[in-house]
Design an enzyme around this catalytic site. Structure first.
Site, short mmCIF file in Angstrom:
data_model
loop_
_atom_site.label_atom_id
_atom_site.label_comp_id
_atom_site.label_asym_id
_atom_site.label_seq_id
_atom_site.Cartn_x
_atom_site.Cartn_y
_atom_site.Cartn_z
CG ASP A 1 -1.80 1.21 1.34
OD1 ASP A 1 -1.67 2.14 0.50
OD2 ASP A 1 -2.62 1.26 2.27
CB SER B 1 -0.14 12.42 -15.80
OG SER B 1 -1.22 12.75 -16.66
CE1 TYR C 1 -3.71 11.02 -12.39
CE2 TYR C 1 -4.02 12.57 -14.19
CZ TYR C 1 -3.46 11.41 -13.69
OH TYR C 1 -2.65 10.65 -14.50
CE LYS D 1 -0.15 10.91 -11.69
NZ LYS D 1 0.79 9.81 -11.35
#
Length: 271
Positions: free
Chosen positions: A81, A159, A173, A177
């Site tokens: 994890d 990304s 998100y 990133k």
């Protein structure tokens, strides 16, 4: 006395040696499927012994067994994890015990990308994205730095969202990133004296299992995911292996003079 530079000049190395990962050990987080599995598979093909660290231990074990059978190099799985520092540390210890040596390549690939409009997002939802995508990258990088006593390569999967805004609903998100890109630069600065190179790879949309599921969900604000997740200038979506080959480049001697950069594997989308 002249200081010894931790990164040797590989100019006289033959190309097969530069491409080979034989004798090296690698961890790929989130490696049970999608980009992570493709990366693990290419690493194994290049000769590395690979550990697939994933929160889904069963899926990771299946992937490891299949890669071992395919390439004949030891590939193993550990439950990990990435948001839990004790899990990351214990999984890495277990991995090194299974492989019989220290890790020299670490790929922080695990990530999540829920689509939630800012006005509807809870603090817990925001925190969870950062726990996986940013804290997870930090914890993996810290563990790698502690283990790579003889140098190594650390690769963060970012990304195109780390370079620009994308679609409505992806504020957490995109922010996570961007943070991963910044962390990549700082890690490169801090870890170079110890012989550790740090690179990022920023993929465009790849239709992996997780991305296909995300695209199938209703999009916030009526945005059509087909428009958002369009192919780039090359006329097709990237495949997981397209990205895995860029990561392989980062891990090998071909990129020996590179650190701190995040490579765009975006089919020209961010031009």
């Amino acid at each position: 006395m002249t200081a010894t530079y931790p990164f040797p000049d590989l100019s006289t190395s033959p190309l097969p040696d530069l491409l080979s990962l034989r004798g090296r050990r690698a961890i790929v987080t989130g490696g049970a499927q999608g980009l992570g599995r493709a990366i693990a598979q290419r690493f194994a093909e290049a000769g590395a012994e690979v550990v697939i660290g994933d929160v889904n231990a069963s899926l990771a074990a299946t992937a490891a067994a299949e890669i071992t059978e395919l390439y004949g190099v030891q590939t193993t799985a550990v439950a990990m994890d990435v948001t839990d520092e004790e899990s990351v540390a214990s999984a890495t210890t277990a991995a090194e015990q299974k492989l019989g040596g220290s890790i020299g390549i670490w790929v922080n690939n695990a990530g999540i990308f829920p689509s939630i409009p800012v006005s509807e997002m809870t603090t817990a939802e925001w925190d969870h994205v950062f726990a996986v995508n940013t804290r997870g990258t930090f914890l993996g990088a810290r563990e790698a730095a502690r283990r790579m006593t003889s140098g190594g390569v650390l690769i963060n999967i970012a990304s195109t969202a780390g370079f620009r805004g994308t679609a409505p609903g992806l504020a957490a998100y995109v922010s996570s990133k961007h943070a991963a890109r910044g962390l990549t630069k700082q890690l490169a600065l801090e870890l170079a004296p110890r012989g550790i190179r740090v690179l990022g790879v920023a993929p465009t949309f790849v239709p992996t299992e997780g991305n296909r599921a995300a695209a199938a969900r209703p999009s916030p604000d009526g945005i059509d995911p087909v428009d958002v997740m369009r192919p780039g200038l090359l006329g097709r979506h990237a495949t997981p292996d397209d990205i895995a080959r860029v990561v392989l480049f980062c891990a090998t001697g071909l990129s020996a003079v590179m650190t701190g950069s995040t490579l765009l594997a975006d089919a020209g989308l961010t031009i």
